[in-house]
Write a protein that holds these residues in place. Structure first.
Motif, short mmCIF file in Angstrom:
data_model
loop_
_atom_site.label_atom_id
_atom_site.label_comp_id
_atom_site.label_asym_id
_atom_site.label_seq_id
_atom_site.Cartn_x
_atom_site.Cartn_y
_atom_site.Cartn_z
N SER A 75 0.83 -1.20 0.00
CA SER A 75 0.00 0.00 0.00
C SER A 75 0.87 1.25 0.00
O SER A 75 0.60 2.21 -0.74
N ARG A 155 -12.44 10.11 7.16
CA ARG A 155 -13.20 9.22 6.29
C ARG A 155 -14.14 10.03 5.40
O ARG A 155 -14.68 11.06 5.81
N HIS A 164 -14.14 5.41 2.66
CA HIS A 164 -12.75 5.47 2.24
C HIS A 164 -12.00 6.47 3.12
O HIS A 164 -12.59 7.41 3.64
N THR A 191 -6.82 4.54 2.02
CA THR A 191 -7.70 3.45 2.44
C THR A 191 -6.94 2.14 2.61
O THR A 191 -7.12 1.43 3.61
N ASP A 192 -6.07 1.79 1.66
CA ASP A 192 -5.33 0.54 1.74
C ASP A 192 -4.46 0.49 3.00
O ASP A 192 -4.36 -0.54 3.67
N LYS A 194 -4.95 2.06 5.82
CA LYS A 194 -5.81 1.91 6.98
C LYS A 194 -6.31 0.48 7.12
O LYS A 194 -6.40 -0.06 8.24
N LEU A 195 -6.65 -0.15 6.01
CA LEU A 195 -7.09 -1.54 6.05
C LEU A 195 -5.97 -2.45 6.53
O LEU A 195 -6.21 -3.40 7.29
N GLU A 198 -5.58 -2.06 10.21
CA GLU A 198 -6.66 -2.77 10.88
C GLU A 198 -6.41 -4.27 10.90
O GLU A 198 -6.68 -4.95 11.90
N ALA A 199 -5.85 -4.79 9.77
CA ALA A 199 -5.55 -6.22 9.71
C ALA A 199 -4.48 -6.59 10.74
O ALA A 199 -4.57 -7.63 11.39
#
Length: 266
Positions: A75, A155, A164, A191-192, A194-195, A198-199
């Motif tokens: 990302s 967001r 997003h 967004t990527d 942040k994802l 989170e993962a």
């Protein structure tokens, strides 16, 4: 499990030289050929003459974390490429007239179709998540009041309802008296990233949940002794977890081991 021999030799070398190895990460292969990542913590157990008796330690499956880290690196690389090719959204806010302009990429980052909308402050405001808008507007106001660069992560909600993440950066333009004339800035989609964050957080949470739920006693030990343990470990010794922190494994063992070795020397 198959481990690369060179990697295993490196682990043994470090273990024998340093006596304790923490968070030694390796990629290993299961019988079905699929790779997984493990993190190993180990120490050398020696006798009174400093001869190696055996090694002891733990291995933790960190495959999920590694995948998340790889996703995060990918990302970040995409973000760098975006910046290098200037594929970022730019905007310009005229304080005197209240007119705002935005590039096509900026509108796309807000989930809007260029040419189909009239650009305005309210248009942008309507896209920002309601839980974020007050914080973001305060950041803009503080930036203009203190004449410092503006930056905020927030967001945005697309027309299709998807959420997003955006990072906005801007800088004010001022007249001789210090009055703000306009603010220029950019939007970047994060967004990527942040994802991926989170993962990683979810992976760590899953490990912590397993660590706490298992009835197997688990001690996390470094050269200074135990720095964490689960409730099962405390239950095993009929004590509380706080009393185990800082203890050495020998503190919890009989003075003499079955083979006659002195526990203090281990």
């Amino acid at each position: 499990l198959y481990v690369d021999p060179d990697r295993r030799r490196e682990f043994i070398r470090l273990l024998e030289e340093q006596r304790v190895v923490r968070e030694f990460e390796s990629q290993v292969y299961r019988q079905d050929g699929n790779p997984i990542w493990v993190s190993e913590n180990a120490r050398v157990v020696r006798d009174a003459a400093d001869n190696i008796l055996y090694y002891e330690g733990t291995s933790i499956d960190i495959t999920d974390r590694k995948r998340a880290e790889a996703a995060q690196r990918e990302s970040e690389e995409r973000l760098r490429l975006t910046l290098n090719f200037s594929r970022i959204g730019s905007w310009d806010w005229n304080m005197g007239t209240g007119v705002m302009s935005a590039s096509e990429d900026c509108l796309r980052l807000l989930g809007l179709t260029p040419g189909a909308v009239d650009v305005s402050y309210q248009l942008w405001r309507d896209r920002v998540h309601p839980d974020d808008i007050d914080r973001v507007e305060q950041a803009v106001a503080t930036s203009l009041q203190t004449r410092t660069d503006y930056e905020a992560e927030y967001r945005v909600i697309y027309p299709d309802g998807s959420i997003h993440w955006i990072v906005a950066r801007g800088r004010g333009v001022y007249d001789a008296s210090g009055q703000a004339l306009q603010m220029l800035g950019v939007l970047i989609d994060i967004t990527d990233r942040k994802l991926a964050e989170e993962a990683v957080s979810q992976s760590e949470s899953r490990f912590r949940a397993l660590y706490e739920a298992t009835r197997i006693a688990v001690f996390l030990v470094d050269q200074n002794g135990c720095f964490d343990c689960n409730q099962a470990a405390a239950d095993l010794f009929h004590t509380c977890r706080e009393r185990l922190i800082g203890t050495h494994p020998s503190d919890l063992s009989p003075r003499l081991q079955p083979g006659g070795q002195d526990s203090i020397a281990l």
